[in-house]
Write a protein that holds these residues in place. Structure first.
Motif, PDB file in Angstrom:
ATOM      1  N   GLN A   1     -38.667  42.033 108.139  1.00  0.00           N
ATOM      2  CA  GLN A   1     -38.560  40.579 108.017  1.00  0.00           C
ATOM      3  C   GLN A   1     -39.262  40.043 106.774  1.00  0.00           C
ATOM      4  OE1 GLN A   1     -39.647  38.709 111.707  1.00  0.00           O
ATOM      5  NE2 GLN A   1     -38.021  39.748 112.837  1.00  0.00           N
ATOM      6  N   ARG A   2     -40.285  40.751 106.312  1.00  0.00           N
ATOM      7  CA  ARG A   2     -40.950  40.333 105.079  1.00  0.00           C
ATOM      8  C   ARG A   2     -39.988  40.446 103.897  1.00  0.00           C
ATOM      9  NH1 ARG A   2     -43.515  41.786 108.963  1.00  0.00           N
ATOM     10  NH2 ARG A   2     -45.620  41.171 109.476  1.00  0.00           N
ATOM     11  N   GLY A   3     -39.128  41.444 103.945  1.00  0.00           N
ATOM     12  CA  GLY A   3     -38.089  41.565 102.925  1.00  0.00           C
ATOM     13  C   GLY A   3     -37.115  40.407 102.985  1.00  0.00           C
ATOM     14  N   ASN A   4     -36.806  39.968 104.204  1.00  0.00           N
ATOM     15  CA  ASN A   4     -35.917  38.814 104.364  1.00  0.00           C
ATOM     16  C   ASN A   4     -36.490  37.598 103.639  1.00  0.00           C
ATOM     17  OD1 ASN A   4     -34.716  40.628 106.141  1.00  0.00           O
ATOM     18  ND2 ASN A   4     -35.081  39.404 107.965  1.00  0.00           N
TER      19      ASN A   4
ATOM     20  N   GLN B   1     -37.086  44.200  90.704  1.00  0.00           N
ATOM     21  CA  GLN B   1     -38.019  45.222  90.223  1.00  0.00           C
ATOM     22  C   GLN B   1     -39.466  44.807  90.494  1.00  0.00           C
ATOM     23  OE1 GLN B   1     -36.977  46.921  86.468  1.00  0.00           O
ATOM     24  NE2 GLN B   1     -39.064  47.549  86.028  1.00  0.00           N
ATOM     25  N   ALA B   2     -39.826  43.571  90.186  1.00  0.00           N
ATOM     26  CA  ALA B   2     -41.196  43.086  90.407  1.00  0.00           C
ATOM     27  C   ALA B   2     -41.549  43.098  91.901  1.00  0.00           C
ATOM     28  CB  ALA B   2     -41.358  41.681  89.828  1.00  0.00           C
ATOM     29  N   ILE B   3     -40.603  42.732  92.719  1.00  0.00           N
ATOM     30  CA  ILE B   3     -40.844  42.711  94.164  1.00  0.00           C
ATOM     31  C   ILE B   3     -41.061  44.133  94.678  1.00  0.00           C
ATOM     32  CG2 ILE B   3     -39.759  42.236  96.395  1.00  0.00           C
ATOM     33  CD1 ILE B   3     -38.496  39.711  94.978  1.00  0.00           C
TER      34      ILE B   3
ATOM     35  N   GLN C   1     -48.570  45.484  98.058  1.00  0.00           N
ATOM     36  CA  GLN C   1     -49.505  44.360  98.142  1.00  0.00           C
ATOM     37  C   GLN C   1     -49.065  43.314  99.174  1.00  0.00           C
ATOM     38  OE1 GLN C   1     -48.756  45.602  94.717  1.00  0.00           O
ATOM     39  NE2 GLN C   1     -50.522  46.820  95.353  1.00  0.00           N
ATOM     40  N   TRP C   2     -47.774  43.064  99.301  1.00  0.00           N
ATOM     41  CA  TRP C   2     -47.314  41.994 100.190  1.00  0.00           C
ATOM     42  C   TRP C   2     -46.677  42.508 101.479  1.00  0.00           C
ATOM     43  CZ3 TRP C   2     -42.177  42.218 101.308  1.00  0.00           C
ATOM     44  CH2 TRP C   2     -41.343  42.854 100.396  1.00  0.00           C
ATOM     45  N   GLY C   3     -46.442  43.785 101.578  1.00  0.00           N
ATOM     46  CA  GLY C   3     -45.666  44.348 102.675  1.00  0.00           C
ATOM     47  C   GLY C   3     -46.213  44.164 104.068  1.00  0.00           C
ATOM     48  N   ASP C   4     -47.510  43.928 104.196  1.00  0.00           N
ATOM     49  CA  ASP C   4     -48.091  43.743 105.529  1.00  0.00           C
ATOM     50  C   ASP C   4     -48.623  42.335 105.757  1.00  0.00           C
ATOM     51  OD1 ASP C   4     -47.594  46.393 106.394  1.00  0.00           O
ATOM     52  OD2 ASP C   4     -49.315  47.095 105.231  1.00  0.00           O
ATOM     53  N   LEU C   5     -48.295  41.425 104.865  1.00  0.00           N
ATOM     54  CA  LEU C   5     -48.728  40.037 105.020  1.00  0.00           C
ATOM     55  C   LEU C   5     -47.883  39.336 106.085  1.00  0.00           C
ATOM     56  CD1 LEU C   5     -49.052  39.021 101.234  1.00  0.00           C
ATOM     57  CD2 LEU C   5     -50.877  39.771 102.784  1.00  0.00           C
ATOM     58  N   SER C   6     -48.352  38.180 106.536  1.00  0.00           N
ATOM     59  CA  SER C   6     -47.541  37.364 107.450  1.00  0.00           C
ATOM     60  C   SER C   6     -46.348  36.832 106.665  1.00  0.00           C
ATOM     61  CB  SER C   6     -48.361  36.197 108.002  1.00  0.00           C
ATOM     62  OG  SER C   6     -48.586  35.230 106.978  1.00  0.00           O
ATOM     63  N   LEU C   7     -45.328  36.348 107.351  1.00  0.00           N
ATOM     64  CA  LEU C   7     -44.142  35.831 106.670  1.00  0.00           C
ATOM     65  C   LEU C   7     -44.495  34.673 105.742  1.00  0.00           C
ATOM     66  CD1 LEU C   7     -41.489  36.017 109.531  1.00  0.00           C
ATOM     67  CD2 LEU C   7     -42.105  37.752 107.843  1.00  0.00           C
ATOM     68  N   GLU C   8     -45.382  33.796 106.200  1.00  0.00           N
ATOM     69  CA  GLU C   8     -45.800  32.667 105.370  1.00  0.00           C
ATOM     70  C   GLU C   8     -46.571  33.165 104.144  1.00  0.00           C
ATOM     71  OE1 GLU C   8     -48.946  29.060 105.782  1.00  0.00           O
ATOM     72  OE2 GLU C   8     -47.469  29.224 107.403  1.00  0.00           O
ATOM     73  N   GLU C   9     -47.408  34.162 104.338  1.00  0.00           N
ATOM     74  CA  GLU C   9     -48.170  34.715 103.218  1.00  0.00           C
ATOM     75  C   GLU C   9     -47.258  35.421 102.210  1.00  0.00           C
ATOM     76  OE1 GLU C   9     -52.497  35.651 105.305  1.00  0.00           O
ATOM     77  OE2 GLU C   9     -50.838  37.068 105.589  1.00  0.00           O
ATOM     78  N   VAL C  10     -46.179  36.021 102.691  1.00  0.00           N
ATOM     79  CA  VAL C  10     -45.218  36.660 101.785  1.00  0.00           C
ATOM     80  C   VAL C  10     -44.604  35.608 100.867  1.00  0.00           C
ATOM     81  CG1 VAL C  10     -43.008  37.880 101.633  1.00  0.00           C
ATOM     82  CG2 VAL C  10     -44.719  38.619 103.298  1.00  0.00           C
TER      83      VAL C  10
ATOM     84  N   THR D   1     -48.267  34.634  93.231  1.00  0.00           N
ATOM     85  CA  THR D   1     -48.629  35.859  92.518  1.00  0.00           C
ATOM     86  C   THR D   1     -47.499  36.334  91.607  1.00  0.00           C
ATOM     87  OG1 THR D   1     -50.069  36.494  94.352  1.00  0.00           O
ATOM     88  CG2 THR D   1     -49.471  38.231  92.798  1.00  0.00           C
ATOM     89  N   LEU D   2     -46.272  36.337  92.128  1.00  0.00           N
ATOM     90  CA  LEU D   2     -45.147  36.807  91.325  1.00  0.00           C
ATOM     91  C   LEU D   2     -44.526  35.697  90.477  1.00  0.00           C
ATOM     92  CD1 LEU D   2     -43.390  39.214  93.868  1.00  0.00           C
ATOM     93  CD2 LEU D   2     -44.973  39.791  92.010  1.00  0.00           C
ATOM     94  N   GLY D   3     -44.866  34.447  90.773  1.00  0.00           N
ATOM     95  CA  GLY D   3     -44.344  33.328  89.991  1.00  0.00           C
ATOM     96  C   GLY D   3     -42.874  33.046  90.233  1.00  0.00           C
ATOM     97  N   LEU D   4     -42.378  33.403  91.416  1.00  0.00           N
ATOM     98  CA  LEU D   4     -40.966  33.214  91.740  1.00  0.00           C
ATOM     99  C   LEU D   4     -40.756  31.877  92.440  1.00  0.00           C
ATOM    100  CD1 LEU D   4     -40.266  36.821  93.095  1.00  0.00           C
ATOM    101  CD2 LEU D   4     -39.869  35.940  90.777  1.00  0.00           C
TER     102      LEU D   4
END
Length: 175
Positions: free
Chosen positions: A74-77, A96-98, A104-113, A120-123
């Motif tokens: 779901q974090r990928g979603n 590529q950046a993701i 770094q972001w793979g275990d964060l909450s959905l909101e934190e992602v 962090t990524l500037g997207l």
């Protein structure tokens, strides 16, 4: 991965993000989720071969950012929403950046992602939701249950394909 149940004819060459010349003789359909470590493996493993094939006009990559209900994906979603859809070069750089920052972001909450993508990524958030359900429907119609699933004409494979075999398939298909 049991590819015998997959129906490649139920996939399309319209929904997703194109990278390369749309007139290329080979359309490589890549069903991926940006949180999936195997999708990252596929992206990194095939990068050199596919970058060369795209540059030579042999292949156009069609990224189908595939939302999945599995909790770990779901974090990928969420990250899918942050890949631009109107600039293929930028979309490729976003993907590529993701992938590069997945640890770094793979275990964060959905909101934190979402915050990570922005801060962090500037997207910025884009219109992924406009076609996300179309891709989900496509995967269901084609019986694609796993990511990555990659389709090149009648060939279906995942991240375990060798670079030699991938190169051979591209060469044969682009003739």
């Amino acid at each position: 991965m049991d590819i015998t149940v997959i129906k490649p004819e139920a996939t399309n060459e319209t929904t997703g993000i194109f990278f390369g010349q749309k007139e290329a003789p080979v359309v490589l359909k890549e069903f991926i989720n940006l949180r999936c470590p195997y999708c990252r493996q596929w992206f990194n493993h095939s990068k050199e071969v596919l970058d060369k094939a795209v540059a030579e006009g042999k292949v156009v990559r069609l990224f189908k950012l595939t939302d999945r209900p599995k909790e770990s994906l779901q974090r990928g979603n969420v990250m899918h929403r942050y890949v631009t859809t109107d600039d293929s070069e930028q979309a490729y750089a976003d993907i590529q950046a993701i992938f590069e920052s997945q640890d770094q972001w793979g275990d964060l909450s959905l909101e934190e992602v979402a915050q990570y993508a922005e801060n962090t990524l500037g997207l910025t958030e884009h219109n992924h939701l406009d076609y996300a359900q179309e891709i989900v429907d496509e995967t269901q119609a084609a019986v694609i249950k796993f990511v990555p699933t990659v389709i090149l004409n009648e060939h279906i494979f995942d991240e375990s394909i060798s670079t030699e075999e991938l190169t051979k398939l591209i060469e044969e298909a682009s003739k």
